[in-house]
Design a protein around this motif. Structure first.
Motif, PDB file in Angstrom:
ATOM      1  N   GLY A   1       0.812  -1.214   0.000  1.00  0.00           N
ATOM      2  CA  GLY A   1       0.000   0.000   0.000  1.00  0.00           C
ATOM      3  C   GLY A   1       0.844   1.262   0.000  1.00  0.00           C
TER       4      GLY A   1
ATOM      5  N   THR B   1      -4.515   5.578  -3.437  1.00  0.00           N
ATOM      6  CA  THR B   1      -4.061   4.514  -2.538  1.00  0.00           C
ATOM      7  C   THR B   1      -4.319   4.896  -1.082  1.00  0.00           C
ATOM      8  OG1 THR B   1      -2.382   3.776  -4.100  1.00  0.00           O
ATOM      9  CG2 THR B   1      -2.078   3.154  -1.805  1.00  0.00           C
TER      10      THR B   1
ATOM     11  N   ARG C   1      -4.555  -0.398   1.234  1.00  0.00           N
ATOM     12  CA  ARG C   1      -4.471  -0.915  -0.128  1.00  0.00           C
ATOM     13  C   ARG C   1      -4.868   0.160  -1.131  1.00  0.00           C
ATOM     14  NH1 ARG C   1      -9.438  -2.959   1.888  1.00  0.00           N
ATOM     15  NH2 ARG C   1      -8.359  -4.745   2.778  1.00  0.00           N
TER      16      ARG C   1
ATOM     17  N   GLU D   1      -3.374  -3.364  -5.340  1.00  0.00           N
ATOM     18  CA  GLU D   1      -3.796  -4.547  -4.591  1.00  0.00           C
ATOM     19  C   GLU D   1      -5.188  -5.027  -4.978  1.00  0.00           C
ATOM     20  OE1 GLU D   1      -0.509  -2.682  -2.742  1.00  0.00           O
ATOM     21  OE2 GLU D   1      -2.492  -1.779  -3.077  1.00  0.00           O
TER      22      GLU D   1
END
Length: 439
Positions: free
Chosen positions: A335, A342, A346, A350
């Motif tokens: 992350g 972001t 995450r 991701e």
């Protein structure tokens, strides 16, 4: 073996520096030592009855040293980091937050050992080092020990605010590893003896090692403009072009609009590690890497604060690994990538191809001693459904006799998504208490 090599390199460097001390006379008096003392306590709280809560506590010392200049521009630097849980880890691995410092009670590692040459506009650094400001290959410093890289870096600064650079990275040390390894976050924990925890771990154990990265680019900062252009060849993973820029319009009123944009383009043929091992990302295998991402930022700087509304989109690409997934070997599942949306837990790296938006507000009090941040992000993805995160961050910088001491509490609540985002699609809360003293 890698630890011994790092120690040997540091000792050879110190001997060389010692030999040059008589010539320059300022190698030690102009050198410096600094560092951090840290105490972190992390807790993952799951609403799912079938998933146990996890926690981890650790104290750490990070010591950095660099000599003064010798032989007209040379210097030697090194860092040692050590962390210890003080025996507080659970006896059950499933109840330990291994992303903090791994499952063991202690880590000790040389995270930097480098030779540097700096003269005028030219900088060279070779050896183990932090790549602090690198957006896709940074030091991921949200845990107890930063990530570091075995790399060569050349940088030229023709004008104030403008730099040109090239980097060749050979191996790296994740934030839970004890040394340098030729892998990345797509390899399994303990790949080739590397105790790398908190990573994606998609590739099988038999996957060939990662040969490293070539990077080149330029950054420019002047007035309200902040821009950079970078190209990465994550060899046998993805070739990545990245551009980002923002501009703050100074109105003279204290209320200054901000606009920003970013673009990512990736490709790699059938010789990438995902294709040759038929590895799936987000449940989708592919015979090549192809990804496209765009982002935008509309913001407003106000007295003592700032508000931003961010947007990102990662396009779906049929036949590509992960259906067009962004490949990020040194941030995946951490992350810490630079996409605007972001979150602490995450982002679209991701969560996979899809769209996201994020609202963020920061405000400073007491002459910036107290910093408050609140954010909300929503992800609408092709393979992992919809999810949203609520984030609160409180930072207090102490003054006076305790100058250098920072207290921080980061809290994020995540809802929605599919199983491997939030177990059984239940709420997930992550709380990180962080105390840091810089000296």
């Amino acid at each position: 073996m890698l630890k011994r090599q790092a120690l040997a390199a540091a000792m050879v460097g110190l001997l060389a520096a010692s030999g040059a001390a008589h010539a320059d006379g300022d190698i030690f008096s102009d050198g410096h030592v600094d560092g951090d003392l840290r105490l972190y306590n992390f807790n993952r709280l799951y609403a799912s009855k079938t998933t146990p809560n996890t926690s981890a506590f650790s104290v750490a010392a990070l010591i950095n040293a660099q000599t003064g200049s010798f032989l007209t521009g040379f210097s030697i630097g090194g860092s040692f980091a050590t962390a210890n849980s003080l025996g507080t880890h659970s006896n059950e691995l499933a109840k330990i937050d291994t992303t903090l410092a791994g499952p063991n009670n202690s880590i000790g590692t040389f995270s930097q050992a480098y030779l540097q040459y700096q003269h005028g506009i030219f900088l060279f650094r070779g050896g183990y080092q932090y790549l602090t400001d690198d957006p896709w290959m940074g030091n991921n410093d949200s845990r107890i020990i930063p990530s570091s890289y075995n790399a060569l870096k050349v940088q030229i600064t023709p004008l104030a605010g403008w730099s040109l650079f090239a980097i060749r990275e050979y191996s790296w040390k994740s934030r839970t590893s004890g040394g340098m390894f030729p892998d990345n976050l797509y390899y399994s924990s303990k790949y080739d003896g590397d105790s790398m925890y908190g990573n994606n771990g998609s590739l099988p154990l038999h996957a060939r090692s990662a040969p490293g990265t070539w990077e080149g680019g330029s950054t420019y900062v002047h007035g309200g403009l902040n821009a950079q252009l970078r190209y990465y060849d994550f060899m046998h993973f993805a070739r990545t072009a990245y551009a980002v820029g923002s501009y703050v319009f100074d109105t003279g009123t204290g209320f200054n609009p901000v606009v920003g944009a970013q673009y990512v383009a990736q490709n790699a043929g059938t010789d990438n590690r995902f294709a040759e091992t038929n590895t799936k990302l987000f449940g989708v295998a592919g015979d090549h890497v192809k990804s496209r991402a765009i982002g935008g930022d509309l913001g407003l700087v106000i007295p003592n604060g700032r508000f931003d509304l961010y947007y990102n989109k990662v396009a779906r690409e049929e036949g590509a690994v992960g259906g067009g997934a962004l490949i990020s070997p040194y941030t995946a599942n951490y992350g810490t990538d630079p996409l605007f949306t972001t979150s602490m837990i995450r982002g679209l790296v991701e969560a996979g191809p899809g769209r996201a938006w994020k609202g963020k507000f920061t405000y400073d009090l007491f002459d910036k001693q107290l910093q408050l941040t609140a954010a909300y992000a929503k992800y609408m993805t092709d393979y992992r459904g919809n999810s949203h995160d609520l984030y609160v961050d409180v930072i207090y910088h102490l003054d006076g006799y305790l100058r250098g001491l920072t207290l921080r509490d980061r809290w994020e609540l995540s809802n929605g998504g599919i199983d491997n985002l939030n177990p059984t699609n239940k709420t997930f809360v992550y709380n990180r208490v962080m105390i840091d003293y810089k000296f």
